[in-house]
Design a protein around this motif. Structure first.
Motif, PDB file in Angstrom:
ATOM      1  N   SER A  57       0.894  -1.201   0.040  1.00 46.88           N
ATOM      2  CA  SER A  57      -0.008  -0.079  -0.026  1.00 46.88           C
ATOM      3  C   SER A  57       0.588   1.406  -0.154  1.00 46.88           C
ATOM      4  N   GLY A  58       2.191   1.271   0.586  1.00 45.23           N
ATOM      5  CA  GLY A  58       2.945   2.239   0.507  1.00 45.23           C
ATOM      6  C   GLY A  58       2.469   3.053   1.668  1.00 45.23           C
ATOM      7  N   GLU A  59       1.592   2.624   2.544  1.00 48.34           N
ATOM      8  CA  GLU A  59       1.322   3.436   3.854  1.00 48.34           C
ATOM      9  C   GLU A  59       2.214   3.119   5.239  1.00 48.34           C
ATOM     10  N   PRO A  60       2.612   3.873   5.965  1.00 55.49           N
ATOM     11  CA  PRO A  60       3.544   3.825   7.119  1.00 55.49           C
ATOM     12  C   PRO A  60       3.045   2.734   8.209  1.00 55.49           C
ATOM     13  N   ARG A  61       3.857   2.039   8.591  1.00 55.63           N
ATOM     14  CA  ARG A  61       3.210   1.025   9.684  1.00 55.63           C
ATOM     15  C   ARG A  61       4.381   1.412  10.841  1.00 55.63           C
ATOM     16  N   ALA A 115       4.370  -2.365  20.114  1.00 52.23           N
ATOM     17  CA  ALA A 115       2.983  -1.713  19.832  1.00 52.23           C
ATOM     18  C   ALA A 115       2.907  -1.192  18.426  1.00 52.23           C
ATOM     19  N   LEU A 116       1.721  -1.307  17.623  1.00 47.06           N
ATOM     20  CA  LEU A 116       1.542  -0.836  16.754  1.00 47.06           C
ATOM     21  C   LEU A 116       0.971   0.566  16.868  1.00 47.06           C
ATOM     22  N   ILE A 117       1.687   1.571  16.480  1.00 47.07           N
ATOM     23  CA  ILE A 117       0.962   2.951  16.755  1.00 47.07           C
ATOM     24  C   ILE A 117      -0.348   3.258  16.047  1.00 47.07           C
ATOM     25  N   ALA A 118      -1.384   3.318  16.707  1.00 45.58           N
ATOM     26  CA  ALA A 118      -2.749   3.752  16.036  1.00 45.58           C
ATOM     27  C   ALA A 118      -2.595   4.703  14.971  1.00 45.58           C
ATOM     28  N   ARG A 119      -3.283   4.842  14.061  1.00 44.95           N
ATOM     29  CA  ARG A 119      -3.179   5.808  12.914  1.00 44.95           C
ATOM     30  C   ARG A 119      -3.472   7.347  13.437  1.00 44.95           C
ATOM     31  N   PRO A 120      -4.435   7.663  14.554  1.00 46.17           N
ATOM     32  CA  PRO A 120      -4.527   8.987  15.080  1.00 46.17           C
ATOM     33  C   PRO A 120      -3.409   9.410  15.809  1.00 46.17           C
ATOM     34  N   VAL A 121      -2.764   8.262  16.528  1.00 44.97           N
ATOM     35  CA  VAL A 121      -1.582   8.896  17.265  1.00 44.97           C
ATOM     36  C   VAL A 121      -0.389   9.249  16.403  1.00 44.97           C
ATOM     37  N   GLY A 165      11.027  13.843  11.647  1.00 47.66           N
ATOM     38  CA  GLY A 165      11.266  12.979  13.024  1.00 47.66           C
ATOM     39  C   GLY A 165      11.008  13.613  14.029  1.00 47.66           C
ATOM     40  N   VAL A 166      10.867  12.803  15.294  1.00 46.56           N
ATOM     41  CA  VAL A 166      10.266  13.433  16.417  1.00 46.56           C
ATOM     42  C   VAL A 166      11.364  12.880  17.425  1.00 46.56           C
ATOM     43  N   GLU A 167      11.642  13.757  18.516  1.00 49.35           N
ATOM     44  CA  GLU A 167      12.802  13.606  19.681  1.00 49.35           C
ATOM     45  C   GLU A 167      11.820  13.286  20.769  1.00 49.35           C
ATOM     46  N   SER A 168      12.495  12.241  21.530  1.00 54.63           N
ATOM     47  CA  SER A 168      11.880  11.896  22.873  1.00 54.63           C
ATOM     48  C   SER A 168      13.171  11.169  23.741  1.00 54.63           C
ATOM     49  N   ASN A 169      13.113  11.766  24.904  1.00 52.72           N
ATOM     50  CA  ASN A 169      14.245  11.441  25.944  1.00 52.72           C
ATOM     51  C   ASN A 169      15.628  11.175  25.191  1.00 52.72           C
ATOM     52  N   GLY A 170      16.009  12.227  24.772  1.00 52.59           N
ATOM     53  CA  GLY A 170      17.125  12.156  24.168  1.00 52.59           C
ATOM     54  C   GLY A 170      17.397  11.506  22.684  1.00 52.59           C
ATOM     55  N   ALA A 171      16.632  10.880  22.204  1.00 51.13           N
ATOM     56  CA  ALA A 171      16.662  10.105  21.144  1.00 51.13           C
ATOM     57  C   ALA A 171      15.898  10.770  19.887  1.00 51.13           C
ATOM     58  N   TRP A 172      16.217  10.402  18.737  1.00 52.28           N
ATOM     59  CA  TRP A 172      15.479  11.115  17.471  1.00 52.28           C
ATOM     60  C   TRP A 172      15.074   9.950  16.519  1.00 52.28           C
ATOM     61  N   PHE A 173      13.573  10.022  16.256  1.00 57.59           N
ATOM     62  CA  PHE A 173      13.211   8.795  15.299  1.00 57.59           C
ATOM     63  C   PHE A 173      12.568   9.370  14.158  1.00 57.59           C
ATOM     64  N   PRO A 174      12.990   8.911  13.104  1.00 60.71           N
ATOM     65  CA  PRO A 174      12.380   9.294  11.799  1.00 60.71           C
ATOM     66  C   PRO A 174      10.897   8.938  11.699  1.00 60.71           C
ATOM     67  N   VAL A 175      10.105   9.545  11.116  1.00 59.86           N
ATOM     68  CA  VAL A 175       8.652   8.890  10.943  1.00 59.86           C
ATOM     69  C   VAL A 175       8.280   8.697   9.599  1.00 59.86           C
ATOM     70  N   GLY A 176       9.187   8.779   8.481  1.00 62.77           N
ATOM     71  CA  GLY A 176       9.081   8.234   7.277  1.00 62.77           C
ATOM     72  C   GLY A 176      10.311   8.551   6.522  1.00 62.77           C
TER      73      GLY A 176
END
Length: 190
Positions: A131-135, A146-152, A172-183
């Motif tokens: 689908s090309g959709e993010p999971r 945990a799968l992150i629910a779509r609204p979240v 990306g988002v940062e949390s607790n000193g770590a950076w995470f790409p969201v796509g």
């Protein structure tokens, strides 16, 4: 599943109930000799089924989630005396809420776990090939995600900031000193 439980589930319930407070039983330390399978399926939407019927008692699902373990051969409900393999269609949990507080992203799962994303609890996003959709996923504990629910996930995208990476600009988002790409890199520029 009614108010009674099947004989194979009694040991799981008894072991999980021995956890002090909201603490988790030490399933990573248990190496029971008896192994088998039990007809429990955790569907992609996070619903737990036993013998084809949804487990409607939220307290029972929460209890089972505390004795869930991921081993190299799959997912198991584990007690000190037995280990029963179950089926998990995707991730065993769903992240149903996120709160941004003091430089950290705190998630709540459908089974009551509170998880702060960071170096020990990473966020990862896979792209569905069909689908090309993010999971998007969040590590909860000991290999369980945990799968992150779509609204979240949409909330995370709203919080995201662009960074330059070796692959190019990436959100990306940062949390607790770590950076995470969201796509993937460059995806937000299309």
């Amino acid at each position: 599943m009614g108010e009674t439980t099947k004989p194979g589930l009694d040991g799981v319930i008894a072991a999980a109930k021995q956890a002090p407070g909201r603490g988790l039983p030490p399933v990573h330390l248990w190496n029971p000799a008896h192994c088998g399978e039990i007809d429990i399926v955790i569907r992609k939407d996070g619903t737990w089924f036993h013998e084809g019927t949804p487990i409607g008692r939220e307290a029972l699902v929460r209890l089972f989630s505390t004795v869930l373990r991921k081993d190299p051969d799959g997912f198991h409900l584990v007690t000190p005396v037995e280990k029963m393999k179950i089926t998990v269609e995707d991730a065993p949990f769903i992240a149903t809420r996120v709160d941004a507080e003091d430089g950290a992203l705190k998630f709540m799962t459908n089974v009551g776990d509170e998880v702060v994303a960071g170096p020990e609890n990473a966020i990862r996003v896979e792209m569905d090939e069909a689908s090309g959709e993010p999971r998007p996923y969040l590590h909860v504990r000991r290999g369980l995600e945990a799968l992150i629910a779509r609204p979240v996930f949409y909330e995370l995208v709203e919080l995201a900031q662009e960074r330059q990476t070796p692959q190019g600009p990436q959100l990306g988002v940062e949390s607790n000193g770590a950076w995470f790409p969201v796509g993937p890199a460059g995806a937000h520029q299309l």
